[in-house]
Design a protein around this motif. Sequence first.
Motif, mmCIF file in Angstrom:
data_model
loop_
_atom_site.group_PDB
_atom_site.id
_atom_site.type_symbol
_atom_site.label_atom_id
_atom_site.label_comp_id
_atom_site.label_asym_id
_atom_site.label_seq_id
_atom_site.Cartn_x
_atom_site.Cartn_y
_atom_site.Cartn_z
ATOM 1 N N UNK A 63 0.777 -1.173 0.121
ATOM 2 C CA UNK A 63 0.139 0.025 0.059
ATOM 3 C C UNK A 63 0.881 1.208 -0.034
ATOM 4 N N UNK A 64 0.883 2.105 -1.020
ATOM 5 C CA UNK A 64 1.483 3.303 -0.959
ATOM 6 C C UNK A 64 0.865 4.184 -0.061
ATOM 7 N N UNK A 65 2.028 5.087 0.724
ATOM 8 C CA UNK A 65 1.764 6.094 1.915
ATOM 9 C C UNK A 65 0.571 6.769 1.674
ATOM 10 N N UNK A 66 0.459 7.313 0.273
ATOM 11 C CA UNK A 66 -0.761 8.163 -0.105
ATOM 12 C C UNK A 66 -2.033 7.255 -0.053
ATOM 13 N N UNK A 67 -2.065 6.194 -0.488
ATOM 14 C CA UNK A 67 -3.233 5.146 -0.462
ATOM 15 C C UNK A 67 -3.514 5.028 0.833
ATOM 16 N N UNK A 68 -2.746 4.918 1.810
ATOM 17 C CA UNK A 68 -3.002 4.650 2.984
ATOM 18 C C UNK A 68 -3.404 5.866 3.795
ATOM 19 N N UNK A 69 -2.915 6.915 3.458
ATOM 20 C CA UNK A 69 -3.654 8.156 4.093
ATOM 21 C C UNK A 69 -5.068 8.333 3.792
ATOM 22 N N UNK A 70 -5.134 8.366 2.568
ATOM 23 C CA UNK A 70 -6.529 8.641 1.878
ATOM 24 C C UNK A 70 -7.513 7.525 2.540
ATOM 25 N N UNK A 71 -7.108 6.242 2.558
ATOM 26 C CA UNK A 71 -8.173 5.425 3.054
ATOM 27 C C UNK A 71 -8.419 5.552 4.477
ATOM 28 N N UNK A 72 -7.465 5.811 5.408
ATOM 29 C CA UNK A 72 -7.653 6.394 6.783
ATOM 30 C C UNK A 72 -8.393 7.590 6.988
ATOM 31 N N UNK A 73 -8.207 8.678 6.097
ATOM 32 C CA UNK A 73 -8.972 9.777 6.294
ATOM 33 C C UNK A 73 -10.423 9.495 5.925
ATOM 34 N N UNK A 74 -10.713 8.828 4.785
ATOM 35 C CA UNK A 74 -11.973 8.289 4.531
ATOM 36 C C UNK A 74 -12.755 7.745 5.486
ATOM 37 N N UNK A 75 -12.155 6.735 6.181
ATOM 38 C CA UNK A 75 -12.765 6.093 7.186
ATOM 39 C C UNK A 75 -13.057 6.842 8.312
ATOM 40 N N UNK A 76 -12.148 7.552 8.758
ATOM 41 C CA UNK A 76 -12.249 8.580 9.999
ATOM 42 C C UNK A 76 -13.215 9.580 9.924
ATOM 43 N N UNK A 77 -13.372 10.094 8.644
ATOM 44 C CA UNK A 77 -14.199 11.169 8.289
ATOM 45 C C UNK A 77 -15.760 10.966 8.778
ATOM 46 N N UNK A 78 -16.226 9.729 8.569
ATOM 47 C CA UNK A 78 -17.494 9.450 8.896
ATOM 48 C C UNK A 78 -17.729 9.401 10.392
ATOM 49 N N UNK A 79 -16.639 8.865 11.027
ATOM 50 C CA UNK A 79 -16.706 8.918 12.583
ATOM 51 C C UNK A 79 -16.447 10.350 13.311
ATOM 52 N N UNK A 80 -15.526 11.112 12.680
ATOM 53 C CA UNK A 80 -15.142 12.286 13.427
ATOM 54 C C UNK A 80 -16.256 13.447 12.919
#
Length: 159
Positions: A63-80
């Motif tokens: 997993x590229x660092x940019x993909x990892x960041x975007x996946x994590x941000x997308x998941x946490x956006x709904x929570x936060x």
Amino acid sequence: MTGRTSPIASAVPGRIRVRHPLLRRADRFQEALGRLESLDAVRVTGSNPAVGSVLLSYDPAVLTPDDARSQVEALLSAVLHPAEAAPPPDAPASVADSTPAAPELKWRINRAAKIGMMGSMAATLAALGVGKRVHAGFGTLFVAFMLVHMTVQRKRLFQ
């Protein structure tokens, strides 16, 4: 995530640290942890709910660092930043209009009060050489900022 701060506190290839004040709430922390654990290439290696922090590890070859960041941000956006639920159509107007103050607003008010206290204290000390009335005026301003700060922090003060 325009207009909002990223929940990612730090990121290096293979590791991401997520930290956000809303993750200090147990319900949000557990929901975020569950969502982050559902990612295939990412695993949770450490967490601290007291500070709202989660440490994630991933294989940078998979997993590229940019993909990892975007996946994590997308998941946490709904929570936060959950979508505000609309009140039921048959709810009285007083219930629909009464929304609690956002914690972020309290933090901003408290920060402004603390900055005001520091500035007015410095002005009070500087005004010692000018005159008693100027000194007393800045002292009164300091007390006003302190009262705002104590009002915001009243739950912690009287525990």
